[in-house]
Motif scaffolding. Sequence first.
Motif, PDB file in Angstrom:
ATOM      1  N   GLY A  61      -0.930 -12.591  15.772  1.00 53.54           N
ATOM      2  CA  GLY A  61      -0.275 -11.291  15.883  1.00 53.54           C
ATOM      3  C   GLY A  61       1.186 -11.284  15.508  1.00 53.54           C
ATOM      4  O   GLY A  61       1.982 -10.565  16.114  1.00 53.54           O
ATOM      5  N   ASP A  62       1.568 -12.033  14.486  1.00 49.90           N
ATOM      6  CA  ASP A  62       2.996 -12.180  14.176  1.00 49.90           C
ATOM      7  C   ASP A  62       3.395 -11.555  12.850  1.00 49.90           C
ATOM      8  O   ASP A  62       4.473 -11.833  12.329  1.00 49.90           O
ATOM      9  N   ILE A  63       2.543 -10.676  12.288  1.00 48.84           N
ATOM     10  CA  ILE A  63       2.882 -10.054  11.010  1.00 48.84           C
ATOM     11  C   ILE A  63       2.275  -8.659  10.937  1.00 48.84           C
ATOM     12  O   ILE A  63       1.152  -8.436  11.393  1.00 48.84           O
ATOM     13  N   ILE A  64       3.039  -7.715  10.389  1.00 46.59           N
ATOM     14  CA  ILE A  64       2.548  -6.373  10.108  1.00 46.59           C
ATOM     15  C   ILE A  64       2.741  -6.120   8.617  1.00 46.59           C
ATOM     16  O   ILE A  64       3.849  -6.278   8.093  1.00 46.59           O
ATOM     17  N   VAL A  65       1.647  -5.730   7.939  1.00 45.70           N
ATOM     18  CA  VAL A  65       1.670  -5.525   6.490  1.00 45.70           C
ATOM     19  C   VAL A  65       1.367  -4.063   6.184  1.00 45.70           C
ATOM     20  O   VAL A  65       0.310  -3.555   6.578  1.00 45.70           O
ATOM     21  N   PRO A  66       2.263  -3.354   5.485  1.00 41.54           N
ATOM     22  CA  PRO A  66       1.914  -2.007   5.007  1.00 41.54           C
ATOM     23  C   PRO A  66       1.036  -2.134   3.768  1.00 41.54           C
ATOM     24  O   PRO A  66       1.419  -2.770   2.789  1.00 41.54           O
ATOM     25  N   ILE A  67      -0.151  -1.559   3.825  1.00 40.26           N
ATOM     26  CA  ILE A  67      -1.068  -1.665   2.690  1.00 40.26           C
ATOM     27  C   ILE A  67      -1.674  -0.292   2.446  1.00 40.26           C
ATOM     28  O   ILE A  67      -2.329   0.279   3.318  1.00 40.26           O
ATOM     29  N   ARG A  68      -1.382   0.268   1.294  1.00 39.90           N
ATOM     30  CA  ARG A  68      -1.800   1.630   0.965  1.00 39.90           C
ATOM     31  C   ARG A  68      -1.343   2.599   2.058  1.00 39.90           C
ATOM     32  O   ARG A  68      -0.162   2.634   2.375  1.00 39.90           O
ATOM     33  N   THR A  69      -2.265   3.354   2.655  1.00 40.32           N
ATOM     34  CA  THR A  69      -1.866   4.400   3.602  1.00 40.32           C
ATOM     35  C   THR A  69      -1.825   3.921   5.039  1.00 40.32           C
ATOM     36  O   THR A  69      -1.568   4.719   5.942  1.00 40.32           O
ATOM     37  N   VAL A  70      -2.076   2.634   5.293  1.00 41.11           N
ATOM     38  CA  VAL A  70      -2.133   2.132   6.664  1.00 41.11           C
ATOM     39  C   VAL A  70      -1.202   0.932   6.804  1.00 41.11           C
ATOM     40  O   VAL A  70      -0.584   0.486   5.842  1.00 41.11           O
ATOM     41  N   SER A  71      -1.117   0.418   8.022  1.00 44.73           N
ATOM     42  CA  SER A  71      -0.449  -0.862   8.241  1.00 44.73           C
ATOM     43  C   SER A  71      -1.398  -1.745   9.031  1.00 44.73           C
ATOM     44  O   SER A  71      -2.145  -1.274   9.889  1.00 44.73           O
ATOM     45  N   VAL A  72      -1.351  -3.034   8.744  1.00 48.50           N
ATOM     46  CA  VAL A  72      -2.303  -3.987   9.311  1.00 48.50           C
ATOM     47  C   VAL A  72      -1.553  -5.056  10.077  1.00 48.50           C
ATOM     48  O   VAL A  72      -0.581  -5.634   9.569  1.00 48.50           O
ATOM     49  N   ILE A  73      -1.993  -5.319  11.307  1.00 50.20           N
ATOM     50  CA  ILE A  73      -1.431  -6.423  12.079  1.00 50.20           C
ATOM     51  C   ILE A  73      -2.439  -7.560  12.095  1.00 50.20           C
ATOM     52  O   ILE A  73      -3.643  -7.356  12.184  1.00 50.20           O
TER      53      ILE A  73
END
Length: 518
Positions: A252-264
Amino acid sequence: MEKLGADVLVIGGGATGLGVAWDAALRGFDVVLVDRGDLATGTSGRFHGLLHSGGRYVVKDPSAADECARENVIVRRVAADCIEDTGGFFVTTPFDDPAYADRFAEGCGKTGVPCEEIEPAQAFREEPRLNRQISRAFRVPDASVDVWKLVWALARGAQERGARVLPYHEVVAIHRDGNDVQGARVRNGRTGGELDVEARITVSAAGAWGGKIAELAGIEGVHVLPGRGIMIAMNHRLVNTVVNRCQMPTDGDIIVPIRTVSVIGTTDVGTDDPDDHTVLQDEVDAMLADGERLVPGFREARALRVWTGVRPLFEDRKQNGDASSRDITRSHALLDHRDRDGVGGFVTITGGKLTTYRLMAQDTVDAVCRQLEDPRPCTTSTEPLPGSSENEYYRVSERLDRRERQLLEDQLICECELVPRGALEDAIRRRGSPDLDDIRRQIRLGMGPCQGGFCIYRAAGILHGHDGIDTVEANRAVVDYVTERWKGEWPILYGDQLRQARLDEWIFQGVLDLGHLP
């Protein structure tokens, strides 16, 4: 039995396998690629979408960091249309060891990962939702990558140069003549028919399934330890920059913006089964709590879905003994079985990261050339993929821009992802399949906040209008889609997402009577 002949048979339709097919086709080899499912339905299609700068590994795994740093530059150039240049931060939160930041900066310098320390105030200006207790911040060239655009661009490029790409063809036997592998038998998962592929050399690019393919070839001791991890997509971009905690890699140490969402992401748990997609509730709860440490209020945001992926971690037990999945290097492993096991015509490529798919493919095809005693130069570092010749990154707003230019010309089917009817019909024709989940991966149909609640029945109606697809097939496509998406929704049903699921239930059950369709 039908037979195909090729110079190179590639087993595995993820980024690595298709990278091998693209590289080999560019070098003039006749290539056949097979996968038991659709393209990128294994590890490649089940990750958080990060194009690594290498920063994550500069302290713990410098060789992997160096590979990522070098390949990041190349992939940005040859696959620009598949990449959003988000940039990345590594930040020290109150929950992190403050001494690690200096080790991180030193590691970046040693491995060649571009790194600039900035004032936290600057990071807050760029990302207002960040935890205001962050004490240090570093800028790195992370980015997000649309894996399905990447994989299908590789497939198109290989096909344009004569390669044959066969999804839904599972390897059921490896052909050996003495100490030489000479191809494989594959079974069509849709028709049940079998096909023999005769090849001068066979490449296993099956990732976490690499050990199983090696066993089919009669080779023992290829230990690929699947590392299972969960990721959660939130319903909008809580950040527009990739945000990493500045600490040793953990859950749980990264958040990635990908297209219209963000992924942890992500957890990392060893498993014996690469098809293990277990989602544990305590993992979900822990992941959401970890999101709070980077972005306060994270738990109050709407979680769209959770999914699992398995990392193909190669463990050389002859040297290392048993190790946990976090302790195994993220660098790739190339096994030339002629040298390693006395079995010619067979190569395994495994491990690595999606970021290093091109380098993995280059090393693999170099090994193919050595076995065939036919040296040919690699050009994948300079040859752009289809769609990337103009060297322009994609922008998250580009679909809206196109939509506004064509507002009155093309009916909108999926409002969340702005998928027009024309794009849907093109995808149906290209795939020649009524599988809406396959079509989803190609054009992002139903991947927004409603998760298909408003667009899938529309898509099924359009599907039914195409030649050869009858009512029963169209109805089955809807049921299969909803069943598959539900797997990732039920573990995160709370708040707004629970209300959305209830609305979807009313639509699919109350209006369409999904459980009793003919």
